[in-house]
Design an enzyme around this catalytic site. Structure first.
Site, PDB file in Angstrom:
ATOM      1  N   GLY A   9      16.683   0.347  38.928  1.00 50.21           N
ATOM      2  CA  GLY A   9      16.352   1.783  38.954  1.00 50.21           C
ATOM      3  C   GLY A   9      16.929   2.468  40.171  1.00 50.21           C
ATOM      4  O   GLY A   9      16.223   3.149  40.912  1.00 50.21           O
ATOM      5  N   ARG A  12      18.745   7.267  41.367  1.00 50.95           N
ATOM      6  CA  ARG A  12      18.236   8.457  42.060  1.00 50.95           C
ATOM      7  C   ARG A  12      17.040   8.021  42.917  1.00 50.95           C
ATOM      8  O   ARG A  12      16.658   6.855  42.902  1.00 50.95           O
ATOM      9  CB  ARG A  12      17.829   9.562  41.069  1.00 50.95           C
ATOM     10  CG  ARG A  12      16.729   9.173  40.118  1.00 50.95           C
ATOM     11  CD  ARG A  12      16.215  10.372  39.310  1.00 50.95           C
ATOM     12  NE  ARG A  12      15.087   9.969  38.525  1.00 50.95           N
ATOM     13  CZ  ARG A  12      15.133   9.610  37.243  1.00 50.95           C
ATOM     14  NH1 ARG A  12      16.278   9.658  36.594  1.00 50.95           N
ATOM     15  NH2 ARG A  12      14.042   9.221  36.623  1.00 50.95           N
ATOM     16  N   ASN A  88      12.655  -2.000  41.992  1.00 51.34           N
ATOM     17  CA  ASN A  88      12.310  -0.622  42.357  1.00 51.34           C
ATOM     18  C   ASN A  88      12.018   0.259  41.142  1.00 51.34           C
ATOM     19  O   ASN A  88      11.227   1.200  41.254  1.00 51.34           O
ATOM     20  CB  ASN A  88      13.475  -0.037  43.175  1.00 51.34           C
ATOM     21  CG  ASN A  88      13.360   1.451  43.341  1.00 51.34           C
ATOM     22  OD1 ASN A  88      12.561   1.935  44.148  1.00 51.34           O
ATOM     23  ND2 ASN A  88      14.134   2.213  42.572  1.00 51.34           N
ATOM     24  N   SER A 140       3.193   0.595  45.898  1.00 43.88           N
ATOM     25  CA  SER A 140       2.854   1.976  46.268  1.00 43.88           C
ATOM     26  C   SER A 140       1.595   1.929  47.127  1.00 43.88           C
ATOM     27  O   SER A 140       0.841   0.942  47.082  1.00 43.88           O
ATOM     28  CB  SER A 140       2.567   2.769  44.984  1.00 43.88           C
ATOM     29  OG  SER A 140       1.925   3.996  45.273  1.00 43.88           O
ATOM     30  N   TYR A 153      -0.854   3.758  36.366  1.00 43.25           N
ATOM     31  CA  TYR A 153       0.047   3.562  37.511  1.00 43.25           C
ATOM     32  C   TYR A 153      -0.601   2.630  38.534  1.00 43.25           C
ATOM     33  O   TYR A 153       0.034   1.672  38.990  1.00 43.25           O
ATOM     34  CB  TYR A 153       0.378   4.924  38.127  1.00 43.25           C
ATOM     35  CG  TYR A 153       1.432   4.866  39.208  1.00 43.25           C
ATOM     36  CD1 TYR A 153       2.779   4.656  38.892  1.00 43.25           C
ATOM     37  CD2 TYR A 153       1.098   5.025  40.549  1.00 43.25           C
ATOM     38  CE1 TYR A 153       3.752   4.603  39.883  1.00 43.25           C
ATOM     39  CE2 TYR A 153       2.063   4.981  41.550  1.00 43.25           C
ATOM     40  CZ  TYR A 153       3.389   4.772  41.212  1.00 43.25           C
ATOM     41  OH  TYR A 153       4.348   4.720  42.197  1.00 43.25           O
ATOM     42  N   ALA A 155      -2.998   0.466  38.038  1.00 43.50           N
ATOM     43  CA  ALA A 155      -3.102  -0.886  37.461  1.00 43.50           C
ATOM     44  C   ALA A 155      -1.779  -1.622  37.633  1.00 43.50           C
ATOM     45  O   ALA A 155      -1.744  -2.795  38.032  1.00 43.50           O
ATOM     46  CB  ALA A 155      -3.494  -0.803  35.989  1.00 43.50           C
ATOM     47  N   LYS A 157       0.662  -1.004  39.859  1.00 46.11           N
ATOM     48  CA  LYS A 157       1.051  -1.216  41.256  1.00 46.11           C
ATOM     49  C   LYS A 157       0.129  -2.218  41.971  1.00 46.11           C
ATOM     50  O   LYS A 157       0.580  -2.930  42.871  1.00 46.11           O
ATOM     51  CB  LYS A 157       1.109   0.122  41.994  1.00 46.11           C
ATOM     52  CG  LYS A 157       2.227   1.043  41.478  1.00 46.11           C
ATOM     53  CD  LYS A 157       3.597   0.415  41.653  1.00 46.11           C
ATOM     54  CE  LYS A 157       4.734   1.328  41.241  1.00 46.11           C
ATOM     55  NZ  LYS A 157       6.057   0.726  41.423  1.00 46.11           N
TER      56      LYS A 157
HETATM   57  N1  LIG Z   1       8.027   8.892  44.551  1.00 46.71           N
HETATM   58  C1  LIG Z   1       6.896   8.446  45.057  1.00 46.71           C
HETATM   59  O1  LIG Z   1       6.034   9.225  45.515  1.00 46.71           O
HETATM   60  C2  LIG Z   1       6.623   6.960  45.117  1.00 46.71           C
HETATM   61  C3  LIG Z   1       5.587   6.511  45.973  1.00 46.71           C
HETATM   62  C4  LIG Z   1       5.327   5.148  46.024  1.00 46.71           C
HETATM   63  C5  LIG Z   1       6.047   4.262  45.253  1.00 46.71           C
HETATM   64  N2  LIG Z   1       7.041   4.734  44.435  1.00 46.71           N
HETATM   65  C6  LIG Z   1       7.759   3.752  43.621  1.00 46.71           C
HETATM   66  O2  LIG Z   1       9.120   3.731  44.019  1.00 46.71           O
HETATM   67  C7  LIG Z   1       9.940   3.356  42.910  1.00 46.71           C
HETATM   68  C8  LIG Z   1      11.062   4.374  42.733  1.00 46.71           C
HETATM   69  O3  LIG Z   1      10.460   5.619  42.426  1.00 46.71           O
HETATM   70  P1  LIG Z   1      11.215   7.027  42.600  1.00 46.71           P
HETATM   71  O4  LIG Z   1      10.183   7.953  43.054  1.00 46.71           O
HETATM   72  O5  LIG Z   1      12.470   6.847  43.357  1.00 46.71           O
HETATM   73  O6  LIG Z   1      11.500   7.340  41.040  1.00 46.71           O
HETATM   74  P2  LIG Z   1      12.655   8.218  40.346  1.00 46.71           P
HETATM   75  O7  LIG Z   1      13.273   9.166  41.308  1.00 46.71           O
HETATM   76  O8  LIG Z   1      12.046   8.738  39.096  1.00 46.71           O
HETATM   77  O9  LIG Z   1      13.777   7.118  39.986  1.00 46.71           O
HETATM   78  C9  LIG Z   1      13.482   6.088  39.090  1.00 46.71           C
HETATM   79  C10 LIG Z   1      14.736   5.272  38.820  1.00 46.71           C
HETATM   80  O10 LIG Z   1      14.377   4.205  37.937  1.00 46.71           O
HETATM   81  C11 LIG Z   1      15.223   4.241  36.773  1.00 46.71           C
HETATM   82  N3  LIG Z   1      14.424   3.720  35.654  1.00 46.71           N
HETATM   83  C12 LIG Z   1      13.276   4.226  35.132  1.00 46.71           C
HETATM   84  N4  LIG Z   1      12.846   3.451  34.119  1.00 46.71           N
HETATM   85  C13 LIG Z   1      13.731   2.427  34.016  1.00 46.71           C
HETATM   86  C14 LIG Z   1      13.848   1.298  33.158  1.00 46.71           C
HETATM   87  N5  LIG Z   1      12.958   1.067  32.165  1.00 46.71           N
HETATM   88  N6  LIG Z   1      14.893   0.448  33.335  1.00 46.71           N
HETATM   89  C15 LIG Z   1      15.821   0.670  34.303  1.00 46.71           C
HETATM   90  N7  LIG Z   1      15.770   1.723  35.138  1.00 46.71           N
HETATM   91  C16 LIG Z   1      14.739   2.589  34.991  1.00 46.71           C
HETATM   92  C17 LIG Z   1      15.651   5.709  36.659  1.00 46.71           C
HETATM   93  O11 LIG Z   1      16.876   5.902  35.943  1.00 46.71           O
HETATM   94  P3  LIG Z   1      16.913   6.148  34.338  1.00 46.71           P
HETATM   95  O12 LIG Z   1      15.888   7.191  34.042  1.00 46.71           O
HETATM   96  O13 LIG Z   1      18.321   6.560  34.036  1.00 46.71           O
HETATM   97  O14 LIG Z   1      16.587   4.807  33.736  1.00 46.71           O
HETATM   98  C18 LIG Z   1      15.849   6.042  38.145  1.00 46.71           C
HETATM   99  O15 LIG Z   1      17.104   5.542  38.583  1.00 46.71           O
HETATM  100  C19 LIG Z   1       8.999   3.246  41.716  1.00 46.71           C
HETATM  101  O16 LIG Z   1       8.635   1.902  41.511  1.00 46.71           O
HETATM  102  C20 LIG Z   1       7.802   4.065  42.153  1.00 46.71           C
HETATM  103  O17 LIG Z   1       6.614   3.676  41.498  1.00 46.71           O
HETATM  104  C21 LIG Z   1       7.350   6.049  44.371  1.00 46.71           C
END
Ligand SMILES: NC(=O)c1ccc[n+]([C@@H]2O[C@H](COP(=O)([O-])OP(=O)(O)OC[C@H]3O[C@@H](n4cnc5c(N)ncnc54)[C@H](OP(=O)(O)O)[C@@H]3O)[C@@H](O)[C@H]2O)c1
Length: 231
Positions: A9, A12, A88, A140, A153, A155, A157
């Site tokens: 992932g 972005r 990720n 997270s 979510y 559950a 994490k």
């Molecule tokens: N943002 C926050 O506040 C936050 C806080 C704590 C933890 N996190 C964790 O950090 C990680 C990254 O989150 P983010 O905020 O950077 O999310 P994001 O900006 O929505 O990016 C998610 C990425 O994952 C890819 N993706 C989604 N589903 C996928 C799948 N089934 N197979 C392969 N790729 C997939 C997406 O591309 P496509 O859609 O093209 O597949 C994208 O590249 C996640 O695990 C999230 O739970 C985020």
């Protein structure tokens, strides 16, 4: 450092910022997501930060066991090894459990928890053969402290933390290191769907989280360590 770093992932948000951080540090990166257009766009961005031959971009779905197998095989064919796996890819839904559909529940658990399981299962034998490796699972802050409206979510994490520490125990003695990184709210597409009432100063930049992931990948702490990331 010329390690091979696979980041799920990574087109972005935190994943892309993390790929940029490792690339700038001299490592080779394997990026992928579900959508080819997103992967191409991400590769274009990364090429401006490091040599194109250090970037390998693929498409695949972390929920799919065949894709996990195929991506690991393609990475080995291309770069010959995997030194760091960063699980990720993640999705979220912002609703209480009563309003969560079964399909939505499955999508979140399959992406956030089954995905890391599928990739760890493929990568462990590779790292054991190599005599070492680092796995970093992105959980997270909501993986240790639950919040109303995030049932599925949370559950997933909380599960990632359990998976991390169980695999750390299972691989003790194999030269492997398994960590979880637990970011607080980060300014990405994933967060933009939530109605969390957060002050801008509380929200982390993806690049800040990426620096912490890069620092964790030095592997200096005990396997099973959880790295909380706050502002
Ligand atoms: N943002 C926050 O506040 C936050 C806080 C704590 C933890 N996190 C964790 O950090 C990680 C990254 O989150 P983010 O905020 O950077 O999310 P994001 O900006 O929505 O990016 C998610 C990425 O994952 C890819 N993706 C989604 N589903 C996928 C799948 N089934 N197979 C392969 N790729 C997939 C997406 O591309 P496509 O859609 O093209 O597949 C994208 O590249 C996640 O695990 C999230 O739970 C985020």
């Amino acid at each position: 450092m010329n390690r091979v770093v696979m980041i799920t992932g990574s087109t972005r948000g935190i994943g892309l910022a993390t790929a940029a951080e490792f690339l700038k540090g001299g490592d080779r990166v394997v990026i992928f997501c579900r959508h080819r257009g997103h992967a191409l766009h991400a590769k274009k961005h990364l090429v401006s930060l490091g040599p194109w031959e250090n970037i390998f971009s693929l498409t695949g779905d972390v929920r799919n066991a065949d894709d996990a197998k195929k991506i690991v095989r393609q990475c080995l064919k291309h770069f010959g090894r995997i030194d760091v796996l960063i699980n990720n890819a993640g999705i979220a839904a912002y609703k209480p459990v009563e309003e969560t559909g079964e399909r939505e529940w499955d999508d979140i658990i399959d992406t956030n928890l089954k995905g890391p399981f599928l990739f760890i299962r493929q990568v462990l034998p590779v790292m054991k053969r190599q005599g070492g490796g680092i796995i970093i699972n992105i959980s997270s802050a909501l993986g240790v402290t639950a919040e109303a409206g995030f049932s599925a979510y949370c559950a997933s994490k909380f599960g990632v933390i359990g998976l991390t520490q169980a695999v750390a125990d299972e691989t003790a003695g194999d030269g492997l290191i398994v960590y979880a990184v637990l970011p607080w709210a980060v300014n990405t597409t994933l967060l933009s769907g939530s109605d969390l009432d957060l002050a801008p100063s509380e929200i982390l930049a993806p690049e800040y989280v990426a620096e912490k992931i890069f620092a964790a990948a030095r592997g200096k702490r005990k396997s099973g360590t959880l790295f909380e990331v706050y502002s």
